[in-house]
Design an enzyme around this catalytic site. Structure first.
Site, short mmCIF file in Angstrom:
data_model
loop_
_atom_site.label_atom_id
_atom_site.label_comp_id
_atom_site.label_asym_id
_atom_site.label_seq_id
_atom_site.Cartn_x
_atom_site.Cartn_y
_atom_site.Cartn_z
N LYS A 199 61.48 22.25 41.22
CA LYS A 199 61.96 20.91 40.88
C LYS A 199 62.65 20.96 39.52
CE LYS A 199 59.82 16.42 41.92
NZ LYS A 199 58.63 15.59 41.74
O1 G3P Z 1 56.99 12.58 41.51
C1 G3P Z 1 58.20 11.90 41.52
C2 G3P Z 1 58.01 10.41 41.73
O2 G3P Z 1 57.41 10.20 42.99
C3 G3P Z 1 57.19 9.77 40.63
O3 G3P Z 1 57.04 8.44 40.93
O4 G3P Z 1 55.27 6.71 40.61
O5 G3P Z 1 55.94 8.13 38.66
O6 G3P Z 1 57.52 6.40 39.56
P1 G3P Z 1 56.40 7.38 39.88
#
Ligand code: G3P
Length: 217
Positions: A83
């Site tokens: 990533k």
């Molecule tokens: O891991 C990437 C993404 O899913 C993170 O989401 O919940 O931190 O906005 P969030």
């Protein structure tokens, strides 16, 4: 649609993998910090728990250091997906890695033009963050629609991995648009199965069956 779980909690991953509904795992530095565990150890354990892609995020910001970190992370399992952030350095690292046959998930995507660049860089997955878009008053799902149109226009192989998913409606909307993957917290995956009328109906069936005094076994 593929379902990935967005967590570094190995107990949750193990439980969900037993349902047969789990197609992969995504992590990020915040989720790793939340786990309180050693990054390399927890990624290696996750890679053993599931067969599908396991996203492990580099933390370097320069392309050359990203590539050095990626080389280390790729030793943790055959299903490791690297990533990288959607920056010019991240895209450069993505191009180099994807040219070498490495799966790359380009993350922190907030515009369709960013997603276009990630596809041109050979990304296996693009991670547009819908929830964080919604959080600041934009329509995260319109971003998914725009990316779907652009990727279909040019037959890009990059899979749309909807991220920052907050609730089942995000999953529903993503599926109607035709996104390839949704990654979501464990609670959201479980919430997809919940409906009060299902619960009420099952209670009714069970009560009526009990009245028959019969048993199947
Ligand atoms: O891991 C990437 C993404 O899913 C993170 O989401 O919940 O931190 O906005 P969030």
């Amino acid at each position: 649609m593929k379902f990935f779980v967005d967590t570094a909690d190995t107990a949750e991953i193990e439980a969900l993998s037993r349902t047969g509904l789990l197609d992969g795992v995504t992590t990020n530095p915040s989720l790793i910090a939340k786990s309180g565990r050693n990054f390399l150890e927890v990624i290696a354990e996750i890679a053993r728990l599931v067969d599908g892609p396991v996203s492990a995020e580099v933390v370097a910001t320069g392309a050359d250091d990203m590539l050095r970190e990626a080389a280390k992370l790729l030793t943790l399992g055959d299903n490791i997906t690297i990533k990288v952030p959607l920056t010019m350095d991240g895209l450069r690292a993505c191009k180099t890695l994807s040219d070498d046959g490495v799966m790359v998930n380009v993350t922190l995507c907030f515009s369709a033009t960013q997603a276009l660049l990630a596809a041109k860089a050979g990304a296996a997955f693009i991670s547009p963050f819908v929830g964080r878009h919604d959080d600041v008053g934009f329509d995260g799902m319109s971003l998914i629609q725009d990316i779907r149109i652009i990727y279909d226009n040019y037959a890009f192989d990059t899979e749309i991995l909807v991220a920052s998913v907050r609730h089942p409606v995000h999953v529903l909307q993503a599926a109607k648009i035709g996104a390839d993957v949704c990654t979501m917290p464990p609670a959201v995956i479980r919430a997809l199965a919940n409906h009060p009328l299902t619960d009420r109906g099952l209670e009714g069936f069970s009560a009526d069956w009990a009245k028959t005094g019969q048993s199947i076994l």
